[in-house]
Design an enzyme around this catalytic site. Structure first.
Site, short mmCIF file in Angstrom:
data_model
loop_
_atom_site.label_atom_id
_atom_site.label_comp_id
_atom_site.label_asym_id
_atom_site.label_seq_id
_atom_site.Cartn_x
_atom_site.Cartn_y
_atom_site.Cartn_z
N GLY A 31 0.82 -1.21 0.00
CA GLY A 31 0.00 0.00 0.00
C GLY A 31 0.85 1.26 0.00
O GLY A 31 2.04 1.21 -0.32
N ALA A 32 0.22 2.40 0.35
CA ALA A 32 0.85 3.72 0.21
C ALA A 32 1.37 3.85 -1.23
O ALA A 32 2.56 4.09 -1.47
CB ALA A 32 1.96 3.93 1.24
N HIS A 37 4.25 1.65 -8.13
CA HIS A 37 3.23 0.59 -8.03
C HIS A 37 2.29 0.65 -9.23
O HIS A 37 1.93 -0.38 -9.81
CB HIS A 37 2.39 0.77 -6.76
CG HIS A 37 3.15 0.69 -5.48
ND1 HIS A 37 3.32 1.77 -4.64
CD2 HIS A 37 3.77 -0.35 -4.87
CE1 HIS A 37 4.00 1.40 -3.58
NE2 HIS A 37 4.29 0.12 -3.69
N GLN A 61 7.28 -9.78 7.59
CA GLN A 61 8.48 -9.37 6.85
C GLN A 61 9.16 -8.15 7.44
O GLN A 61 10.17 -7.68 6.92
CB GLN A 61 8.16 -9.14 5.37
CG GLN A 61 7.39 -7.86 5.07
CD GLN A 61 6.95 -7.80 3.63
OE1 GLN A 61 6.11 -8.57 3.19
NE2 GLN A 61 7.52 -6.89 2.86
N GLY A 149 8.52 -5.39 -8.95
CA GLY A 149 9.39 -4.32 -9.43
C GLY A 149 10.86 -4.67 -9.33
O GLY A 149 11.29 -5.34 -8.37
N LYS A 151 12.89 -2.59 -8.55
CA LYS A 151 13.32 -1.80 -7.38
C LYS A 151 13.80 -2.72 -6.25
O LYS A 151 14.78 -2.43 -5.57
CB LYS A 151 12.13 -0.95 -6.91
CG LYS A 151 12.23 -0.40 -5.52
CD LYS A 151 12.91 0.91 -5.53
CE LYS A 151 13.21 1.48 -4.16
NZ LYS A 151 12.28 1.17 -3.11
N ASP A 152 13.08 -3.83 -6.05
CA ASP A 152 13.46 -4.80 -5.02
C ASP A 152 14.12 -5.99 -5.72
O ASP A 152 13.51 -7.05 -5.86
CB ASP A 152 12.23 -5.21 -4.21
CG ASP A 152 11.62 -4.02 -3.50
OD1 ASP A 152 12.07 -3.73 -2.39
OD2 ASP A 152 10.72 -3.37 -4.07
N GLN A 155 14.44 -9.23 -3.88
CA GLN A 155 13.12 -9.80 -3.61
C GLN A 155 12.61 -10.60 -4.82
O GLN A 155 12.18 -11.74 -4.68
CB GLN A 155 12.15 -8.68 -3.26
CG GLN A 155 10.71 -9.13 -3.13
CD GLN A 155 9.83 -8.02 -2.56
OE1 GLN A 155 9.75 -7.85 -1.37
NE2 GLN A 155 9.17 -7.27 -3.41
N VAL A 178 10.61 2.94 -11.41
CA VAL A 178 10.09 4.27 -11.71
C VAL A 178 10.75 5.25 -10.73
O VAL A 178 10.81 4.98 -9.53
CB VAL A 178 8.55 4.31 -11.59
CG1 VAL A 178 8.03 5.72 -11.82
CG2 VAL A 178 7.93 3.33 -12.58
P1 AMP Z 1 5.88 -2.57 -1.84
O1 AMP Z 1 4.53 -2.00 -1.63
O2 AMP Z 1 7.01 -1.70 -1.43
O3 AMP Z 1 6.00 -3.99 -1.31
O4 AMP Z 1 6.04 -2.71 -3.41
C1 AMP Z 1 5.14 -3.48 -4.16
C2 AMP Z 1 5.75 -3.76 -5.50
O5 AMP Z 1 6.00 -2.53 -6.17
C3 AMP Z 1 7.09 -4.50 -5.41
O6 AMP Z 1 7.15 -5.50 -6.41
C4 AMP Z 1 8.09 -3.40 -5.66
O7 AMP Z 1 9.31 -3.85 -6.22
C5 AMP Z 1 7.34 -2.51 -6.63
N1 AMP Z 1 7.88 -1.14 -6.59
C6 AMP Z 1 8.08 -0.38 -5.49
N2 AMP Z 1 8.65 0.80 -5.84
C7 AMP Z 1 8.80 0.76 -7.19
C8 AMP Z 1 9.35 1.68 -8.14
N3 AMP Z 1 9.85 2.85 -7.79
N4 AMP Z 1 9.34 1.31 -9.44
C9 AMP Z 1 8.83 0.10 -9.83
N5 AMP Z 1 8.32 -0.81 -8.97
C10 AMP Z 1 8.30 -0.48 -7.67
#
Ligand code: AMP
Length: 288
Positions: A31-32, A37, A61, A149, A151-152, A155, A178
């Site tokens: 979220g957030a 996302h 986690q 993403g 980004k991780d 993960q 992004v």
């Molecule tokens: P999170 O809510 O942080 O667990 O992220 C959910 C998904 O969004 C994960 O697969 C992240 O890798 C992806 N994500 C988070 N930030 C970004 C970003 N800046 N660009 C692309 N994907 C992202």
């Protein structure tokens, strides 16, 4: 957009689509939501017929209880953004739905070093929680495609390994990072940075880009030392910066000998922990 809290309501809805031959896509989140996302939702819509996004702040986690407590929760605003971008289903299960008493949800996979290096060194137990929740969510959603993403980086690498080892049917699609206009990778945590620190944090991406430019003709040790020095500024605390083999996540010794290389970084900016990465060389584009 439909909103479901329970597996049965979600499955009733998805079963109808499955019977019609529709492909399901799934974007798990905490979220957030921000544009990072939303780019996953957009990709999901391109490749599938029904896009499911989950918002679940998974307690297992978070190795730091205060991080869990402070994690931003903005479901109403998130639902508006998801509707705007055309998401079909928002799934917001309670902790008791994901982890019902008596259900064994821990996952037996051998990740070797994948979960011990980089983030794993600084966030003990984090990836056990990630593997547990993603496996459980995949069981709950029964998707065809899973979107995550870059980004991780660690993960998605671990989740791909989990999918392989468990012979899960889902196809993992990884989407590019992004960034904010400054180059800072978008993150739900960025909102908690003071504006001046948020601006300064763009240094992280500038350093990654510089490494990318220099890597072919500068020694790894020299580059790493340079980066460590650049990131040693007041208010910043570097946890790691590593140039690693993108398959094994282990540090490389010879850039020329590897065909898939990524630089990964984690830095505290004041109280906020930021991560980022940049692919330096990939098998599809060895001159990147
Ligand atoms: P999170 O809510 O942080 O667990 O992220 C959910 C998904 O969004 C994960 O697969 C992240 O890798 C992806 N994500 C988070 N930030 C970004 C970003 N800046 N660009 C692309 N994907 C992202």
């Amino acid at each position: 957009m439909k909103v479901f809290n329970t597996i049965s309501d979600l499955q009733n809805f998805l079963d109808t689509h499955r019977k019609n031959g529709n492909k399901i896509g799934f974007v798990p989140t905490l979220g957030a939501l921000h544009n990072g996302h939303l780019s996953l939702i957009e990709r999901c819509k391109e490749l599938t017929d029904v896009c499911v996004c989950s918002i679940f702040v998974n307690p297992t986690q978070f190795n730091d209880p205060s991080d869990l407590e402070k994690y931003p929760r903005t479901v109403d605003k998130d639902a508006i953004l998801l509707t705007e971008v055309g998401c079909d289903v928002l799934f917001t299960p309670a902790v008791s739905e994901v982890y019902p008493p008596g259900l064994e949800t821990s996952v037996d996979v051998d990740l070797g070093d994948l979960d011990k290096v980089l983030e794993g060194r600084f966030r003990p137990g984090h990836f056990d929680g990630v593997v547990q929740v993603v496996n459980r969510l995949l069981d709950m959603v029964r998707t065809d495609y899973l979107f995550m993403g870059q980004k991780d980086f660690q993960q998605f690498t671990i989740i791909q390994e989990m999918i392989n080892q468990l012979n899960r049917p889902e196809k993992l699609v990884v989407c590019p990072i992004v960034r904010e206009e400054s180059g800072l990778a978008m993150s739900s945590r960025n909102e908690r940075l003071e504006p001046i620190k948020r601006k300064q944090a763009s240094l992280i991406f500038r350093i990654l880009r510089q490494i990318s430019k220099q890597i072919a003709h500068t020694s790894l040790a020299q580059l790493k030392e340079w980066a460590i020095q650049k990131l040693s500024i007041p208010g910043f605390k570097l946890e790691y910066i590593e140039v690693v083999d993108a398959y094994t996540l282990l540090p490389i010794t010879e850039y020329d000998n590897a065909d898939y290389v990524v630089v990964c970084v984690a830095v505290w900016v004041e109280e906020i922990r930021l991560i980022d990465n940049l692919i330096l060389k990939s098998p599809e584009n060895t001159n990147q």
